[in-house]
Enzyme design. Structure first.
Site, PDB file in Angstrom:
ATOM      1  N   SER A   1       0.814  -1.220   0.000  1.00 20.42           N
ATOM      2  CA  SER A   1       0.000   0.000   0.000  1.00 20.42           C
ATOM      3  C   SER A   1       0.850   1.274   0.000  1.00 20.42           C
ATOM      4  CB  SER A   1      -0.893   0.032   1.241  1.00 20.42           C
ATOM      5  OG  SER A   1      -1.645  -1.138   1.328  1.00 20.42           O
TER       6      SER A   1
ATOM      7  N   CYS B   1      -1.488  -5.953   3.100  1.00 17.06           N
ATOM      8  CA  CYS B   1      -2.887  -5.552   3.283  1.00 17.06           C
ATOM      9  C   CYS B   1      -3.795  -6.227   2.261  1.00 17.06           C
ATOM     10  CB  CYS B   1      -3.004  -4.033   3.183  1.00 17.06           C
ATOM     11  SG  CYS B   1      -4.714  -3.490   3.150  1.00 17.06           S
TER      12      CYS B   1
ATOM     13  N   CYS C   1      -5.396  -7.287   5.630  1.00 14.68           N
ATOM     14  CA  CYS C   1      -6.689  -6.615   5.858  1.00 14.68           C
ATOM     15  C   CYS C   1      -7.803  -7.078   4.925  1.00 14.68           C
ATOM     16  CB  CYS C   1      -6.536  -5.100   5.677  1.00 14.68           C
ATOM     17  SG  CYS C   1      -5.007  -4.434   6.292  1.00 14.68           S
TER      18      CYS C   1
ATOM     19  N   LYS D   1      -8.696 -10.886   5.156  1.00  8.90           N
ATOM     20  CA  LYS D   1      -9.179 -11.044   6.541  1.00  8.90           C
ATOM     21  C   LYS D   1     -10.611 -10.524   6.679  1.00  8.90           C
ATOM     22  CE  LYS D   1      -9.121  -7.840   9.133  1.00  8.90           C
ATOM     23  NZ  LYS D   1      -8.084  -7.240   9.892  1.00  8.90           N
TER      24      LYS D   1
ATOM     25  N   ALA E   1      14.827  -6.695  -4.801  1.00  9.00           N
ATOM     26  CA  ALA E   1      15.789  -5.599  -4.902  1.00  9.00           C
ATOM     27  C   ALA E   1      16.574  -5.454  -3.603  1.00  9.00           C
ATOM     28  CB  ALA E   1      15.048  -4.304  -5.201  1.00  9.00           C
TER      29      ALA E   1
ATOM     30  N   GLY F   1      -2.263 -12.622  21.712  1.00 11.41           N
ATOM     31  CA  GLY F   1      -3.446 -11.891  22.172  1.00 11.41           C
ATOM     32  C   GLY F   1      -3.579 -10.537  21.516  1.00 11.41           C
TER      33      GLY F   1
ATOM     34  N   TYR G   1      -3.977  -8.090  17.704  1.00 11.75           N
ATOM     35  CA  TYR G   1      -4.977  -7.913  16.644  1.00 11.75           C
ATOM     36  C   TYR G   1      -5.234  -9.235  15.899  1.00 11.75           C
ATOM     37  CZ  TYR G   1      -4.375  -2.721  16.158  1.00 11.75           C
ATOM     38  OH  TYR G   1      -4.341  -1.372  16.319  1.00 11.75           O
ATOM     39  N   ILE G   2      -4.163  -9.828  15.399  1.00 13.20           N
ATOM     40  CA  ILE G   2      -4.330 -10.957  14.476  1.00 13.20           C
ATOM     41  C   ILE G   2      -4.906 -12.162  15.209  1.00 13.20           C
ATOM     42  CG2 ILE G   2      -3.095 -12.555  12.942  1.00 13.20           C
ATOM     43  CD1 ILE G   2      -1.266 -10.234  12.157  1.00 13.20           C
TER      44      ILE G   2
ATOM     45  N   GLU H   1      -8.657 -11.470  16.021  1.00 16.44           N
ATOM     46  CA  GLU H   1      -9.505 -11.433  14.830  1.00 16.44           C
ATOM     47  C   GLU H   1      -9.711 -12.843  14.265  1.00 16.44           C
ATOM     48  OE1 GLU H   1      -8.727  -6.921  13.184  1.00 16.44           O
ATOM     49  OE2 GLU H   1      -7.643  -8.537  12.209  1.00 16.44           O
TER      50      GLU H   1
ATOM     51  N   GLY I   1       3.153 -11.655  16.568  1.00 19.28           N
ATOM     52  CA  GLY I   1       3.819 -10.429  16.168  1.00 19.28           C
ATOM     53  C   GLY I   1       4.471 -10.512  14.796  1.00 19.28           C
TER      54      GLY I   1
ATOM     55  N   THR J   1      -2.156   0.059   7.493  1.00 21.12           N
ATOM     56  CA  THR J   1      -2.123   0.438   6.076  1.00 21.12           C
ATOM     57  C   THR J   1      -2.346   1.934   5.822  1.00 21.12           C
ATOM     58  OG1 THR J   1      -2.845  -1.748   5.411  1.00 21.12           O
ATOM     59  CG2 THR J   1      -3.281   0.031   3.856  1.00 21.12           C
TER      60      THR J   1
ATOM     61  N   ALA K   1      -9.499   0.002  14.197  1.00 22.51           N
ATOM     62  CA  ALA K   1     -10.519  -0.975  14.588  1.00 22.51           C
ATOM     63  C   ALA K   1      -9.904  -2.352  14.624  1.00 22.51           C
ATOM     64  CB  ALA K   1     -11.675  -0.944  13.604  1.00 22.51           C
TER      65      ALA K   1
ATOM     66  N   HIS L   1     -31.709   8.398  16.045  1.00 21.50           N
ATOM     67  CA  HIS L   1     -32.489   7.389  16.777  1.00 21.50           C
ATOM     68  C   HIS L   1     -33.278   6.504  15.815  1.00 21.50           C
ATOM     69  CE1 HIS L   1     -34.510   5.745  20.243  1.00 21.50           C
ATOM     70  NE2 HIS L   1     -35.663   5.923  19.627  1.00 21.50           N
TER      71      HIS L   1
ATOM     72  N   GLU M   1     -26.001   6.414  19.067  1.00 25.33           N
ATOM     73  CA  GLU M   1     -26.601   7.630  19.639  1.00 25.33           C
ATOM     74  C   GLU M   1     -26.161   7.819  21.088  1.00 25.33           C
ATOM     75  OE1 GLU M   1     -30.950   7.653  20.488  1.00 25.33           O
ATOM     76  OE2 GLU M   1     -30.936   5.622  19.669  1.00 25.33           O
TER      77      GLU M   1
HETATM   78  P1  NDP Z   1       0.696  -7.761  17.996  1.00 28.90           P
HETATM   79  O1  NDP Z   1       2.006  -7.167  18.289  1.00 28.90           O
HETATM   80  O2  NDP Z   1      -0.528  -6.921  18.008  1.00 28.90           O
HETATM   81  O3  NDP Z   1       0.426  -8.992  18.978  1.00 28.90           O
HETATM   82  C1  NDP Z   1       1.361 -10.000  19.177  1.00 28.90           C
HETATM   83  C2  NDP Z   1       0.833 -10.889  20.274  1.00 28.90           C
HETATM   84  O4  NDP Z   1       1.665 -12.021  20.412  1.00 28.90           O
HETATM   85  C3  NDP Z   1       0.799 -10.184  21.621  1.00 28.90           C
HETATM   86  O5  NDP Z   1      -0.352 -10.606  22.306  1.00 28.90           O
HETATM   87  C4  NDP Z   1       2.066 -10.700  22.293  1.00 28.90           C
HETATM   88  O6  NDP Z   1       1.966 -10.743  23.689  1.00 28.90           O
HETATM   89  C5  NDP Z   1       2.121 -12.102  21.747  1.00 28.90           C
HETATM   90  N1  NDP Z   1       3.466 -12.657  21.722  1.00 28.90           N
HETATM   91  C6  NDP Z   1       4.605 -12.090  21.249  1.00 28.90           C
HETATM   92  N2  NDP Z   1       5.649 -12.918  21.384  1.00 28.90           N
HETATM   93  C7  NDP Z   1       5.165 -14.042  21.975  1.00 28.90           C
HETATM   94  C8  NDP Z   1       5.751 -15.270  22.392  1.00 28.90           C
HETATM   95  N3  NDP Z   1       7.041 -15.494  22.251  1.00 28.90           N
HETATM   96  N4  NDP Z   1       4.953 -16.189  22.962  1.00 28.90           N
HETATM   97  C9  NDP Z   1       3.629 -15.963  23.121  1.00 28.90           C
HETATM   98  N5  NDP Z   1       3.026 -14.825  22.754  1.00 28.90           N
HETATM   99  C10 NDP Z   1       3.778 -13.881  22.178  1.00 28.90           C
HETATM  100  O7  NDP Z   1       0.905  -8.489  16.603  1.00 28.90           O
HETATM  101  P2  NDP Z   1      -0.078  -9.101  15.561  1.00 28.90           P
HETATM  102  O8  NDP Z   1       0.734 -10.181  14.929  1.00 28.90           O
HETATM  103  O9  NDP Z   1      -1.399  -9.451  16.146  1.00 28.90           O
HETATM  104  O10 NDP Z   1      -0.304  -7.894  14.556  1.00 28.90           O
HETATM  105  C11 NDP Z   1       0.803  -7.181  14.025  1.00 28.90           C
HETATM  106  C12 NDP Z   1       0.406  -5.780  13.686  1.00 28.90           C
HETATM  107  O11 NDP Z   1      -0.424  -5.789  12.527  1.00 28.90           O
HETATM  108  C13 NDP Z   1      -0.443  -5.069  14.745  1.00 28.90           C
HETATM  109  O12 NDP Z   1       0.340  -4.470  15.724  1.00 28.90           O
HETATM  110  C14 NDP Z   1      -1.195  -4.073  13.941  1.00 28.90           C
HETATM  111  O13 NDP Z   1      -0.439  -2.912  13.847  1.00 28.90           O
HETATM  112  C15 NDP Z   1      -1.341  -4.727  12.590  1.00 28.90           C
HETATM  113  N6  NDP Z   1      -2.700  -5.247  12.371  1.00 28.90           N
HETATM  114  C16 NDP Z   1      -3.754  -4.390  12.375  1.00 28.90           C
HETATM  115  C17 NDP Z   1      -5.037  -4.857  12.193  1.00 28.90           C
HETATM  116  C18 NDP Z   1      -6.179  -3.902  12.219  1.00 28.90           C
HETATM  117  O14 NDP Z   1      -5.974  -2.706  12.100  1.00 28.90           O
HETATM  118  N7  NDP Z   1      -7.411  -4.372  12.389  1.00 28.90           N
HETATM  119  C19 NDP Z   1      -5.307  -6.263  11.974  1.00 28.90           C
HETATM  120  C20 NDP Z   1      -4.137  -7.097  11.997  1.00 28.90           C
HETATM  121  C21 NDP Z   1      -2.889  -6.577  12.185  1.00 28.90           C
HETATM  122  P3  NDP Z   1       2.259  -9.450  24.617  1.00 28.90           P
HETATM  123  O15 NDP Z   1       1.015  -8.608  24.568  1.00 28.90           O
HETATM  124  O16 NDP Z   1       2.483 -10.044  25.959  1.00 28.90           O
HETATM  125  O17 NDP Z   1       3.464  -8.785  24.068  1.00 28.90           O
END
Ligand code: NDP
Length: 487
Positions: free
Chosen positions: A15, A44, A49, A52, A116, A177, A179-180, A183, A297, A346, A376, A470, A475
């Site tokens: 993007s 994306c 996105c 998904k 590249a 825990g 976003y991904i 979701e 992550g 994105t 979101a 309403h 609201e």
């Molecule tokens: P995040 O960084 O949001 O979450 C990673 C999760 O994995 C956290 O809960 C983290 O725990 C956990 N984690 C990391 N390392 C370990 C490990 N070694 N063992 C167990 N758990 C672990 O990454 P995502 O992959 O979910 O998403 C990446 C990015 O993509 C987001 O930050 C966001 O910016 C983007 N995104 C946005 C979306 C949207 O706008 N709707 C949708 C999807 C992605 P802890 O919290 O303890 O660090």
């Protein structure tokens, strides 16, 4: 006459990169090239996105059919056909990729389907063997999902793999825990998969408003997701067919008692396995899942690109370090999007790409504004958020919290227990709305509009002056009169 082949060479066709390339060429008249070694559209469009969100839509139909009976419809729910959906999804992604290619072509950008890397401060080396020179180079290579160091982690899939699955698993363990993780827990649960989610911390969606994430977690559990916090994988291995193990979905955590040698044997078979996976968790429980998804992550794509060799500075996680104008330590080289690990969304990458063109090609130095970005999370229900959480705001200044949680009309009528949350965090001193948090179906759509008001610096009284629409869920955002609490 320039001494370079191009005014701008963009590495990465996602993007951010595509937007910067076509605006620089189309609006600023620059001679531009772009290299992409995978599919145009990037994370994306191809593996993030867009597919998904289509999967979110697919996963919500089961609930719609269930609720329809309460509204007088006689609908019978058949099984979900993953193959049919996947082929429609692939057609759509092919169409979108072509749109991206056409946009570049239409703007006069030369494209190279090649990997590249940097060969100098103004030189780009392509995997085709060619080297091109450019006055400016823009790196927009994005990121990739990472697995944790857990033994045999390669047995688990990552988000990129989901869209290519041959079939949906019966049971799925999602680790993470963020976003991904959240979701896909909702998506897979909606598609009929037995979903278990392990999160190592005390509550999912770390960093977001506590009340909002609490309601998302509660709703996920109510919908049947087996969400376990304070839990992580310590070990995994292919589950051998002759072992009597408890199967996820048919029993809760059960002791299995595999000897170290048996585990080693299972590990030895790891490479070949695409069958059930045995998992040991931090609480000592052992279970078998058909599939494990690591949503732990993403890391920036900066490896083997010759970045540090030419003087570009990388941060601790491998991200490219840039200033407010997206310029790296090398003046001719800029970077935007997830590869810089600022705000990995994105629309932010697109903004960064446009600001780069303003700065470098339009003589209008434009820093990127990363403040008050609405976003979101497409859980079920969705969470939309802009500004400060209650916790962050109260660390900063005295606040009032306006909050309401209720059962929305549509699902309450159908007999569902679903609740929604509308919340405003307000500065006592300035009356400005510092944060707005919504957990509700359609919260992504709502927060886009609330985000305008918050970005404009609207006060609580500005919200109050606005007449309610309403009957809607949103609201409530203009009808909350008394603070729930102050801090
Ligand atoms: P995040 O960084 O949001 O979450 C990673 C999760 O994995 C956290 O809960 C983290 O725990 C956990 N984690 C990391 N390392 C370990 C490990 N070694 N063992 C167990 N758990 C672990 O990454 P995502 O992959 O979910 O998403 C990446 C990015 O993509 C987001 O930050 C966001 O910016 C983007 N995104 C946005 C979306 C949207 O706008 N709707 C949708 C999807 C992605 P802890 O919290 O303890 O660090």
């Amino acid at each position: 006459m320039s001494d370079f082949d191009y005014d701008l060479f963009v590495i990465g066709g996602g993007s951010g990169g595509v937007r910067a390339a076509r605006v620089a060429a189309g609006e600023a008249g620059a001679k531009v090239a772009l290299a992409e070694d995978d599919r145009y559209g990037g994370t994306c469009v191809i593996r993030g996105c867009v597919p998904k969100k289509l999967m979110v839509f697919a996963s919500e139909y089961a609930g719609v059919v269930e609720d329809a009976a309460s509204y007088g419809w006689d609908l019978t729910q058949g099984p979900f056909d993953w193959h049919s959906f996947r082929s429609r999804l692939n057609e759509e992604l092919d169409r979108l990729e072509q749109v991206y290619r056409n946009l570049l072509k239409g703007s006069g950008v030369d494209t190279f389907d090649a990997r590249a890397s940097l060969a100098g401060r103004h030189e780009v080396k392509l995997s085709t063997g060619e080297t091109k020179s450019a006055k400016h180079i823009l790196i927009a290579t994005g990121g990739h999902p990472v697995r944790p160091d857990t033994p045999n982690a390669h047995l688990g899939i990552v988000s990129d793999d989901i869209f290519h699955l041959e079939s949906l698993p019966k049971s799925l363990l999602i680790v993470g825990g963020g976003y991904i993780a959240c979701e896909f827990a909702g998506i897979m649960n909606g598609l009929g998969v037995e979903v278990t989610q392990y999160y190592r911390g005390a509550q999912i969606l770390r960093g977001f408003d506590e009340e909002a994430r609490g309601l998302v977690a509660e709703s996920m559990r109510e919908r049947g997701i087996d969400l376990r916090v304070g839990t992580n994988i310590v070990e995994m291995a292919p589950a051998s067919a002759d072992r009597s193990m408890s199967h996820a979905g048919t029993a809760s955590d059960a002791a299995m008692g595999a000897s170290a040698q048996q585990v080693q044997e299972m590990q030895a078979k790891a490479e070949a396995s695409d069958g059930p996976i045995w998992v040991k968790s931090t609480n000592g429980g052992e279970r078998v899942f058909d599939m494990v998804l690591f949503a732990t992550g993403r890391d920036p794509n900066t490896k083997d690109m010759g970045l540090e060799e030419v003087g570009v500075k990388l941060g601790r996680r491998g991200q490219i370090e840039v200033d407010d104008y997206s310029q790296t330590a090398v003046p001719s080289i800029y970077a935007i999007g997830d590869v810089t690990d600022r705000v990995n969304l994105t629309p932010v990458a697109i903004r960064e790409g446009m600001a780069f063109v303003e700065t470098v090609f339009k003589g209008n130095p434009t820093p990127v504004d990363h403040d008050l970005i609405p976003s979101a999370i497409f859980t079920q229900p969705e969470m939309g958020t802009v500004g400060l959480s209650e916790e962050d705001a109260r660390d900063q200044e005295a606040i009032e919290v306006y909050c309401t949680s209720f059962r929305p009309m549509q699902t309450a009528f159908a007999g569902r227990p679903d609740r929604v949350l509308m919340k405003l965090v307000v500065s006592k001193a300035t009356r400005k709305v510092l944060g707005c948090h919504i957990v509700a179906p359609g919260a992504g759509e709502m927060i886009q509009l609330a985000g305008i008001a918050v970005k404009m610096g609207a006060t609580k009284e500005d919200f109050d002056r606005t007449v309610a629409v309403h009957p809607t869920m949103s609201e409530e955002i203009v009808t909350m009169r008394t603070p729930m609490r102050t801090a």
